[in-house]
Design an enzyme around this catalytic site. Structure first.
Site, PDB file in Angstrom:
ATOM      1  N   SER A   1       7.246   7.949   4.006  1.00  0.00           N
ATOM      2  CA  SER A   1       7.824   7.169   5.049  1.00  0.00           C
ATOM      3  C   SER A   1       9.039   7.810   5.513  1.00  0.00           C
ATOM      4  CB  SER A   1       7.986   5.699   4.171  1.00  0.00           C
ATOM      5  OG  SER A   1       8.860   4.809   5.089  1.00  0.00           O
TER       6      SER A   1
ATOM      7  N   TYR B   1      11.452   0.921  -2.620  1.00  0.00           N
ATOM      8  CA  TYR B   1      10.444   1.609  -1.926  1.00  0.00           C
ATOM      9  C   TYR B   1      10.995   2.845  -1.524  1.00  0.00           C
ATOM     10  CZ  TYR B   1       7.503   2.046   2.278  1.00  0.00           C
ATOM     11  OH  TYR B   1       6.301   2.562   2.953  1.00  0.00           O
TER      12      TYR B   1
END
Ligand code: NAP
Length: 248
Positions: A141, A154
């Site tokens: 990401s 995350y």
């Protein structure tokens, strides 16, 4: 002749979102696909149906990638059904956001178990079968460098994934297995709907910072993965491609 003709690909977390788009795109390029899911049987069946009704080959296989036996069973299902393995796309991932005050052990373990341990377990099972020209594509990401508040755990999982991918690129290079990373920016998916990002201030902030001026769509990511999976990318390993409309 399509660029993935005769190849067999496992796509984890392909029942919806980015993984479903990757599975369909790889199939359009000629690969036989194992559509992995953890709980969304109907979603996985719909992806298989979309592929097979277009003349492709696909099966759905349930496996929680964070469990060693299930990760191994997933890879074995691919080899048993299609006779070989050429491509592993580690796309399964979960995201939940928590400010530092709200981080719990459970939140940490849930995210690291799927986003990091899951990739290690599927990769460990896959390298027994991947031959020369094998390709592993890990979905990370852009959050690792966008540094969105409340995304500490995350972003930590995806930073770990980038580091692991770089190590594996070197470790597996003597076996001619390539390992690359695609790092999407914000993408509209079932997951980002469920997480409450779609329609939120967070989404507006992502779009405002995105030079190409819109939210990403799953197909924006799938084409990059198909390139990395194919022999067109035969000289690429250890790369991180940010597919984000320019946000960095
Ligand atoms: P999504 O719509 O929530 O779909 C997640 C997929 O992962 C589902 O197919 C789900 O399967 C599967 N999954 C979850 N836990 C699993 C487990 N334990 N074992 C196997 N599969 C599991 O997610 P998405 O938005 O498409 O995101 C896909 C990937 O892209 C993730 O790695 C995410 O971190 C990354 N990413 C997304 C964005 C974004 O903005 N959407 C941005 C950057 C990176 P079931 O539904 O069957 O449970």
């Amino acid at each position: 002749m399509s660029k993935l003709d005769g190849k067999v690909a496992v796509v984890t977390g392909a029942s919806k979102g980015i993984g479903a788009a990757i599975a369909k795109n790889l199939a359009q390029h000629g690969a036989a696909i194992v559509v992995n899911y953890a709980s969304s049987r109907a979603g996985a069946d719909a992806v298989v149906e979309a592929i097979t009704s277009a003349g492709g080959k696909a099966i759905a296989v349930k496996a929680d990638v964070s469990k060693a036996e299930e990760a191994q069973g997933l890879i074995e299902a691919a080899v048993n059904q299609f006779g070989r393995l050429d491509v592993l796309v580690n796309n399964s991932g979960i995201y939940e956001f928590a400010t530092i005050e709200d981080v719990t052990e459970e939140h940490y373990r849930r995210l690291f178990d799927v986003n990091v341990l899951g990739v290690l377990l599927t990769t460990q099972a896959a390298v027994k079968h991947l031959g020369e020209n094998g390709s592993i594509v890990n979905i990370s990401s852009a959050i690792t460098h966008v540094h969105t508040p409340a995304a500490g755990v995350y972003a930590g999982t995806k930073g770990a994934l980038n580091a692991i991918s770089g190590v594996l690129a070197n470790e597996l290079a003597p076996r001619k297995i390539r390992v690359n990373v695609v790092s999407p920016g914000f993408v509209v998916t079932e997951g980002t709907h469920t997480a409450g990002v779609v329609g939120s201030d967070m989404e507006a902030g992502f779009i405002a910072q995105t030079p190409l001026g819109r939210a990403g769509q799953p197909d924006d990511i799938a084409g990059v993965v198909a390139f990395l999976a194919s022999d067109d990318a035969r000289w690429l390993t250890g790369e991180v491609i940010t597919a984000s409309g320019g946000i960095r």
